[in-house]
Structures are given as C-alpha cells and as structure tokens.
Design a protein around this motif. Structure first.
Motif, PDB file in Angstrom:
ATOM      1  N   UNK A  26       0.837  -1.212   0.000  1.00 22.54           N
ATOM      2  CA  UNK A  26       0.000   0.000   0.000  1.00 22.54           C
ATOM      3  C   UNK A  26       0.868   1.257   0.000  1.00 22.54           C
ATOM      4  N   UNK A  27       0.269   2.351  -0.464  1.00 23.50           N
ATOM      5  CA  UNK A  27       0.964   3.635  -0.441  1.00 23.50           C
ATOM      6  C   UNK A  27       1.404   3.973   0.990  1.00 23.50           C
ATOM      7  N   UNK A  28       2.657   4.387   1.144  1.00 20.97           N
ATOM      8  CA  UNK A  28       3.152   4.821   2.451  1.00 20.97           C
ATOM      9  C   UNK A  28       3.819   3.745   3.285  1.00 20.97           C
ATOM     10  N   UNK A  29       3.797   2.497   2.810  1.00 17.50           N
ATOM     11  CA  UNK A  29       4.450   1.424   3.568  1.00 17.50           C
ATOM     12  C   UNK A  29       5.975   1.525   3.482  1.00 17.50           C
ATOM     13  N   UNK A  30       6.644   0.928   4.451  1.00 21.72           N
ATOM     14  CA  UNK A  30       8.100   0.754   4.420  1.00 21.72           C
ATOM     15  C   UNK A  30       8.332  -0.746   4.447  1.00 21.72           C
ATOM     16  N   UNK A  31       8.935  -1.271   3.394  1.00 20.31           N
ATOM     17  CA  UNK A  31       9.085  -2.721   3.242  1.00 20.31           C
ATOM     18  C   UNK A  31      10.551  -3.091   3.036  1.00 20.31           C
ATOM     19  N   UNK A  32      11.049  -4.006   3.856  1.00 23.72           N
ATOM     20  CA  UNK A  32      12.370  -4.582   3.597  1.00 23.72           C
ATOM     21  C   UNK A  32      12.178  -5.830   2.752  1.00 23.72           C
ATOM     22  N   UNK A  33      13.051  -6.010   1.754  1.00 29.67           N
ATOM     23  CA  UNK A  33      13.074  -7.250   0.991  1.00 29.67           C
ATOM     24  C   UNK A  33      14.381  -7.962   1.363  1.00 29.67           C
ATOM     25  N   UNK A  34      14.253  -9.137   1.985  1.00 36.02           N
ATOM     26  CA  UNK A  34      15.436  -9.870   2.430  1.00 36.02           C
ATOM     27  C   UNK A  34      15.465 -11.246   1.766  1.00 36.02           C
ATOM     28  N   UNK A  35      16.579 -11.943   1.959  1.00 35.99           N
ATOM     29  CA  UNK A  35      16.708 -13.286   1.384  1.00 35.99           C
ATOM     30  C   UNK A  35      18.133 -13.524   0.923  1.00 35.99           C
ATOM     31  N   UNK A  36      18.487 -14.791   0.694  1.00 34.63           N
ATOM     32  CA  UNK A  36      19.859 -15.125   0.280  1.00 34.63           C
ATOM     33  C   UNK A  36      20.233 -14.481  -1.060  1.00 34.63           C
ATOM     34  N   UNK A  37      21.516 -14.379  -1.337  1.00 34.60           N
ATOM     35  CA  UNK A  37      21.978 -13.899  -2.643  1.00 34.60           C
ATOM     36  C   UNK A  37      21.439 -14.809  -3.734  1.00 34.60           C
ATOM     37  N   UNK A  38      20.988 -14.195  -4.817  1.00 35.64           N
ATOM     38  CA  UNK A  38      20.463 -14.974  -5.930  1.00 35.64           C
ATOM     39  C   UNK A  38      19.017 -15.404  -5.762  1.00 35.64           C
ATOM     40  N   UNK A  39      18.367 -14.978  -4.671  1.00 35.87           N
ATOM     41  CA  UNK A  39      16.997 -15.416  -4.395  1.00 35.87           C
ATOM     42  C   UNK A  39      15.965 -14.741  -5.304  1.00 35.87           C
ATOM     43  N   UNK A  40      16.321 -13.569  -5.849  1.00 36.45           N
ATOM     44  CA  UNK A  40      15.379 -12.868  -6.724  1.00 36.45           C
ATOM     45  C   UNK A  40      15.002 -11.478  -6.249  1.00 36.45           C
ATOM     46  N   UNK A  41      15.681 -10.951  -5.221  1.00 34.27           N
ATOM     47  CA  UNK A  41      15.335  -9.637  -4.668  1.00 34.27           C
ATOM     48  C   UNK A  41      15.479  -8.515  -5.708  1.00 34.27           C
TER      49      UNK A  41
END
Ligand SMILES: Nc1ncnc2c1ncn2[C@@H]1O[C@H](COP(=O)(O)OP(=O)(O)O)[C@@H](O)[C@H]1O
Ligand SMILES: [Mg+2]
Length: 228
Positions: A26-41
C-alpha cells in the motif's frame, strides 16, 4: 500501490529468478526485501520500475498496468519512482548540484524554482554545503545521500533502494536509514532490499523474504531471519 499477481520471471539464459509472486504493497508502507543472494530480490525490484518485464503474471503500480504499458509511457511511470543502488551510480564528472539537477523533470518551472528545489533536497540529506563538490570528493555515505537527493527531487510516491547500505560502514548506514525514515514519514512508499540484519531487527518494518524466487515470509514488523 503495488500489486503483483502470479509473477514469474525467466531470463533469456533460462534462469528463473521469480517463481510465482503475489504481493500487495500500500501507499506509504516501508518494506524490507530480504533473502539469500540470488533469491530474486533485485529482479523483484526491477519489475516495479519496469527495468525488466515479467515472463508471466500481472503487475500494477500506481494504477498503471506494467504489462500493457507502452515504451513511451515508461518515463511517466519512472517519474513517480525514485531508485537508489548499492553503488550510487552518480555522474563522476559533474557536481553534486548537477547530479541532482539533471534528474529534475519539472520543465515548466523557472530556473529559480528549479534551483530552489535542488537546494531543498540537498538540505534534506545534509549536503547543502557540498553542492559544488564532485562525487570523488565525497565519502561513500555522502555519495549515497546525493543519490537519495536525486531519487526524491521529483517528489516520487515510491522510493526503491537495492541494498543502499551495502557498501557503507555501520554508522553511515544508520544515517542513511534516518533519511529514508524521514522520507517515508512524509508519505513516500519505501521498498528496500537489504542484507543488514542489524537494521532490519532494529528499525522494525514489514519484511518480505524471498527465497528461490518465492515469497517465503511476509511479516508486519518482521525479523531479518538469517544468520548473515
Ligand atoms: N540479467 C540477468 N540475466 C540472467 N540471469 C539473471 C539476470 N539477473 C539476475 N539473474 C539471475 O536470477 C537469479 C536472481 O537474481 P537477483 O534477482 O539478482 O537476486 P538477488 O538480488 O536476490 O541476489 C540469480 O540466479 C541470478 O543469477
Ligand atoms: Mg540483488
């Protein structure tokens, strides 16, 4: 708002980076995208500003359908999205001021108004006094702050950052986080891929974990969840 439904991405070399992503931000969210290298981030992030197109599925960003979007309309999408990278990507032979001014898309405004806006964002990232410097004359943290100023100069509704603190020491990383939090507090959505366990576990936000091209976790005020 960002919505992905059944998104797959297979690169021309046959590597499948995303394997069926469903997500709503949603508008205004703060989202971290985490995961191993090569995972697709990074692939996930590139789909949002249409650096890459999905092989299958639908993506909607700010009420724009990215699948049917014509090439000529991509600049309009990008005008509303700021992007920050791990390696800053500043123009080395131009001053801090020029690096930010070049990104300014508002052409109807007077030169005076444009100058005011550039100095305003440089002030916001604490670099007003370094407007005449070139990137080489700045520390890594300062260069990243220029990159952030450039990313927000057009008042985007969304700021995407792919490992923005990846090349920075811890103290400098916290400075960058303070700036990102401030930008988020003004209503801008922030999506940030990161490998920083300290940051994710200290400044609690939504955490989307991608593993093998799939969303493995999606938690409000989540944890980093990996050892490194
Ligand atoms: N342009 C590309 N062409 C081919 N394969 C790619 C490309 N970009 C990424 N990949 C592959 O897709 C997978 C996911 O990569 P990426 O999205 O960069 O992951 P992450 O950012 O989580 O490290 C990896 O196997 C990577 O090698
Ligand atoms: Mg990456």
């Amino acid at each position: 708002m960002i919505e992905m439904q059944g998104v797959y991405k297979t690169y021309p070399n046959g590597v499948t980076a995303l394997n069926g992503i469903d997500v709503m931000i949603e508008q205004g969210e703060f989202v971290y995208v985490v995961g191993p290298s090569g995972a697709g981030k990074s692939t996930f992030i590139k789909l949002i500003f249409r650096e890459e197109k999905p092989s299958k599925g639908s993506i909607n960003v700010n009420n724009k359908d990215l699948l049917t979007m014509k090439w000529k309309d991509v600049p309009y999408l990008r005008r509303d999205i700021g992007v920050v990278f791990q390696d800053f990507k500043l123009l080395p032979n131009f001053t801090v001021y020029e690096n930010v001014a070049f990104a300014l898309e508002v052409i109807e405004e007077s030169p005076k108004a444009m100058r005011k806006r550039v100095m305003e964002v440089l002030d916001q990232v604490g670099l007003k006094n370094k407007a005449r410097f070139i990137p080489d004359e700045l520390s890594g943290g300062e260069q990243q702050r220029v990159a952030i100023a450039r990313a927000i100069v057009n008042h985007p509704s969304l700021l995407i950052a792919d490992e923005p603190t990846g090349n920075l020491d811890p103290d400098t990383s916290w400075e960058i986080m303070r700036i990102l939090e401030e930008i988020n507090a003004s209503g801008t959505t922030i999506i940030m891929a990161t490998h920083s366990k300290e940051i994710v576990n200290t400044i609690k936000k939504r955490v989307i974990a991608i593993e093998d091209g799939l969303i493995a976790r999606d938690e409000h005020r989540g944890e980093y969840g990996y050892e490194i």
